[in-house]
Design a protein around this motif. Structure first.
Motif, PDB file in Angstrom:
ATOM      1  N   THR A 164       0.880  -1.521   0.066  1.00 29.90           N
ATOM      2  CA  THR A 164       0.031   0.694   0.089  1.00 29.90           C
ATOM      3  C   THR A 164       0.852   1.347   0.056  1.00 29.90           C
ATOM      4  O   THR A 164       2.109   1.672   0.299  1.00 29.90           O
ATOM      5  CB  THR A 164      -1.024   0.313   1.385  1.00 29.90           C
ATOM      6  N   PHE A 165       0.354   2.449  -0.845  1.00 32.85           N
ATOM      7  CA  PHE A 165       1.197   3.709  -0.609  1.00 32.85           C
ATOM      8  C   PHE A 165       0.199   4.578   0.115  1.00 32.85           C
ATOM      9  O   PHE A 165      -1.336   4.746  -0.008  1.00 32.85           O
ATOM     10  CB  PHE A 165       1.182   3.942  -1.848  1.00 32.85           C
ATOM     11  N   SER A 166       0.770   5.761   1.195  1.00 29.86           N
ATOM     12  CA  SER A 166      -0.831   6.467   1.192  1.00 29.86           C
ATOM     13  C   SER A 166       0.548   8.041   0.663  1.00 29.86           C
ATOM     14  O   SER A 166       1.777   8.043   0.827  1.00 29.86           O
ATOM     15  CB  SER A 166      -0.097   6.637   2.700  1.00 29.86           C
ATOM     16  N   GLY A 167      -0.327   8.793   1.022  1.00 35.39           N
ATOM     17  CA  GLY A 167      -0.121  10.212   0.350  1.00 35.39           C
ATOM     18  C   GLY A 167      -0.685  10.672  -0.872  1.00 35.39           C
ATOM     19  O   GLY A 167       0.348  11.893  -1.194  1.00 35.39           O
ATOM     20  N   LEU A 168      -1.047  10.542  -1.619  1.00 33.21           N
ATOM     21  CA  LEU A 168      -1.522  10.111  -2.758  1.00 33.21           C
ATOM     22  C   LEU A 168      -2.115  12.746  -3.295  1.00 33.21           C
ATOM     23  O   LEU A 168      -1.178  13.139  -4.230  1.00 33.21           O
ATOM     24  CB  LEU A 168      -2.254   9.762  -3.373  1.00 33.21           C
ATOM     25  N   ASN A 169      -3.003  13.156  -2.010  1.00 34.36           N
ATOM     26  CA  ASN A 169      -3.042  14.123  -2.393  1.00 34.36           C
ATOM     27  C   ASN A 169      -1.974  14.822  -1.814  1.00 34.36           C
ATOM     28  O   ASN A 169      -2.299  16.137  -2.018  1.00 34.36           O
ATOM     29  CB  ASN A 169      -4.158  14.039  -1.827  1.00 34.36           C
ATOM     30  N   ILE A 170      -0.118  14.579  -1.752  1.00 35.73           N
ATOM     31  CA  ILE A 170      -0.348  15.706  -0.910  1.00 35.73           C
ATOM     32  C   ILE A 170       1.719  15.447  -1.483  1.00 35.73           C
ATOM     33  O   ILE A 170       2.866  15.587  -1.306  1.00 35.73           O
ATOM     34  CB  ILE A 170       0.663  15.505   0.871  1.00 35.73           C
ATOM     35  N   TYR A 171       1.754  14.121  -2.468  1.00 38.26           N
ATOM     36  CA  TYR A 171       2.889  13.861  -3.466  1.00 38.26           C
ATOM     37  C   TYR A 171       3.963  14.883  -3.990  1.00 38.26           C
ATOM     38  O   TYR A 171       4.892  14.452  -3.338  1.00 38.26           O
ATOM     39  CB  TYR A 171       2.516  12.532  -3.659  1.00 38.26           C
ATOM     40  N   ASP A 172       3.484  15.723  -3.935  1.00 31.70           N
ATOM     41  CA  ASP A 172       3.906  17.023  -4.831  1.00 31.70           C
ATOM     42  C   ASP A 172       4.769  17.954  -3.959  1.00 31.70           C
ATOM     43  O   ASP A 172       5.624  19.207  -4.057  1.00 31.70           O
ATOM     44  CB  ASP A 172       3.625  17.739  -5.647  1.00 31.70           C
ATOM     45  N   GLN A 173       4.145  17.784  -2.358  1.00 27.51           N
ATOM     46  CA  GLN A 173       4.800  18.705  -1.174  1.00 27.51           C
ATOM     47  C   GLN A 173       6.035  17.628  -1.062  1.00 27.51           C
ATOM     48  O   GLN A 173       6.620  18.208   0.160  1.00 27.51           O
ATOM     49  CB  GLN A 173       4.085  18.696  -0.335  1.00 27.51           C
ATOM     50  N   ALA A 174       6.305  16.936  -1.023  1.00 28.12           N
ATOM     51  CA  ALA A 174       7.040  15.304  -0.620  1.00 28.12           C
ATOM     52  C   ALA A 174       7.825  15.347  -0.935  1.00 28.12           C
ATOM     53  O   ALA A 174       8.663  15.599  -1.775  1.00 28.12           O
ATOM     54  CB  ALA A 174       6.522  13.799  -0.451  1.00 28.12           C
ATOM     55  N   PRO A 175       8.964  15.284  -0.176  1.00 26.37           N
ATOM     56  CA  PRO A 175      10.333  15.282  -0.497  1.00 26.37           C
ATOM     57  C   PRO A 175      11.061  13.266  -1.003  1.00 26.37           C
ATOM     58  O   PRO A 175       9.698  12.899  -1.331  1.00 26.37           O
ATOM     59  CB  PRO A 175      11.599  14.615   1.203  1.00 26.37           C
ATOM     60  N   PRO A 176      12.052  13.381  -1.823  1.00 19.16           N
ATOM     61  CA  PRO A 176      11.698  12.378  -2.405  1.00 19.16           C
ATOM     62  C   PRO A 176      11.329  10.631  -1.787  1.00 19.16           C
ATOM     63  O   PRO A 176      10.749   9.665  -2.798  1.00 19.16           O
ATOM     64  CB  PRO A 176      13.502  12.480  -3.585  1.00 19.16           C
ATOM     65  N   ALA A 177      12.816  10.735  -0.876  1.00 21.02           N
ATOM     66  CA  ALA A 177      11.774   9.180  -0.121  1.00 21.02           C
ATOM     67  C   ALA A 177      11.109   8.950   0.327  1.00 21.02           C
ATOM     68  O   ALA A 177      10.613   7.983   0.230  1.00 21.02           O
ATOM     69  CB  ALA A 177      12.942   9.561   1.427  1.00 21.02           C
ATOM     70  N   PHE A 178       9.693  10.032   0.193  1.00 19.76           N
ATOM     71  CA  PHE A 178       8.530   9.756   0.602  1.00 19.76           C
ATOM     72  C   PHE A 178       7.723   9.600  -0.572  1.00 19.76           C
ATOM     73  O   PHE A 178       6.877   8.665  -0.308  1.00 19.76           O
ATOM     74  CB  PHE A 178       7.440  10.908   0.726  1.00 19.76           C
ATOM     75  N   VAL A 179       8.677   9.363  -2.244  1.00 16.09           N
ATOM     76  CA  VAL A 179       7.890   9.340  -3.561  1.00 16.09           C
ATOM     77  C   VAL A 179       8.644   8.383  -4.512  1.00 16.09           C
ATOM     78  O   VAL A 179       9.494   8.408  -5.811  1.00 16.09           O
ATOM     79  CB  VAL A 179       7.531  10.246  -4.266  1.00 16.09           C
ATOM     80  N   PRO A 180       8.399   6.995  -4.213  1.00 11.58           N
ATOM     81  CA  PRO A 180       9.206   6.204  -4.922  1.00 11.58           C
ATOM     82  C   PRO A 180       8.764   6.440  -6.370  1.00 11.58           C
ATOM     83  O   PRO A 180       7.697   6.665  -6.326  1.00 11.58           O
ATOM     84  CB  PRO A 180       9.775   4.752  -4.481  1.00 11.58           C
ATOM     85  N   PRO A 181       9.993   5.703  -8.227  1.00  7.58           N
ATOM     86  CA  PRO A 181       9.248   5.753  -8.735  1.00  7.58           C
ATOM     87  C   PRO A 181       7.601   4.677  -9.104  1.00  7.58           C
ATOM     88  O   PRO A 181       7.011   5.579  -9.689  1.00  7.58           O
ATOM     89  CB  PRO A 181      10.486   4.727  -9.458  1.00  7.58           C
TER      90      PRO A 181
END
Length: 323
Positions: A38-55
């Motif tokens: 599972t992943f969380s945070g779709l609605n804030i992914y564009d404000q997140a550091p790279p470690a939070f958003v793997p490819p």
């Protein structure tokens, strides 16, 4: 029994809610196990550091199809999972074999108009929180020396109902239960409303206090291994659970008073059926040995209360499956 792997991809997740119209991401049989992502945070992914958003998460955020966006809520869920043979009136047992943070970072957010103290804390606020997975702690605020134990769990475990519903409020179908007691080793029992059950999972929490008062926990992407089993002769109108230490009942309502009464009614019914004592005796037993806690006050319009009865007080042979 078979073992399956359900990766979180743009074809296997859905955002915002539950829907009877969603195409199943996986089909299983009763008793099968599933390694689920599972992943969380779709609605804030564009404000997140790279470690939070793997490819693979970025691909979901940027390319999730419109038909897999339902309900208007903020949660990204993996599923739905179709369970062969599931029919309305059945019960779906969800056994949590493992729950593990997928990333070494999570977030906490205050959203305007959401939380227990909206008049005092009305402005939006977003913080990303490193997770020390080696020591199972998270320091918050960073540099404060305050170390929060990591106790990972899935905030959302639920089945679909007719039509479409928002992912925020919990109910008889489970959903956004946000109960930190549902650790690995627990079993959750959910009433089934539709053929196939259409079970979905997500909303990983690395740590959460009872109440979840600001509106969020330490939200993070989570992996786990679950086992789905159908129970055909287990009448159930609201979610109940068995943790390694307790029998757990749930109550959801628009007020805490009503949510508490619902959890208490459920506990009286469960104890009476499990032990053979009268309902009056079970009611008294709740007063002597049960504990009731605020689960969450922020999943509008449903607040949550859960009851806990220590399994150690019951004869060792008693389990929920004997109801």
């Amino acid at each position: 029994m078979a073992h399956h792997s359900l990766k979180a991809t743009k074809e296997t997740v859905h955002f915002g809610g539950f829907s009877s119209d969603l195409k199943p991401a996986l089909t299983v049989h009763s008793g099968d196990t599933i390694a689920v992502e599972t992943f969380s945070g779709l609605n804030i992914y564009d404000q997140a550091p790279p470690a939070f958003v793997p490819p693979e998460f970025l691909d979901i955020c940027q390319h999730l199809a419109a038909e897999r966006r339902v309900g208007g809520g903020p949660h990204l869920l993996t599923g739905p999972i179709w369970v062969e043979g599931a029919e309305p009136g059945d019960v779906l047992e969800v056994k949590l074999h493992s729950v593990t943070p997928r990333l070494s970072i999570g977030f906490n957010a205050i959203r305007p108009g959401w939380g227990a103290l909206t008049e005092r804390f009305g402005e939006g606020h977003l913080r990303f929180i490193p997770l020390d997975l080696e020591n199972s702690t998270a320091e918050f605020p960073e540099g404060s020396g305050i170390k929060i134990p990591i106790r990972p769990f899935f905030g959302i475990l639920g089945v679909a109902t007719a039509g479409t519903r928002n992912s925020i409020p919990p109910g008889a179908y489970g959903g956004n239960i946000d109960n930190p007691e549902l650790q690995a080793g627990s079993r959750l029992f959910l009433p089934v409303f539709l053929p196939g059950a259409l079970f979905s999972i997500g909303d990983g929490h690395a740590a959460q206090g009872d109440g979840e008062v600001c509106g969020t926990a330490i939200e993070t992407s989570m992996n786990g291994t679950i086992e789905l089993t159908l129970r055909k002769n287990m009448p159930l109108s609201s979610p109940i659970a068995e943790t390694p230490s307790d029998i757990l009942t749930t109550g959801f309502a628009e007020t805490l008073d009503d949510a508490f009464q619902a959890a208490l009614h459920s506990m009286v019914d469960v104890l009476s059926k499990l032990t053979g004592i009268t309902e009056t005796e079970a009611y008294c037993l709740c007063s002597l040995a049960a504990n009731f806690r605020i689960t969450q006050v922020v999943n509008s319009p449903q607040k949550g209360v859960h009851g806990l009865f220590p399994r150690a007080l019951l004869p060792p042979q008693i389990r929920l499956l004997e109801m």
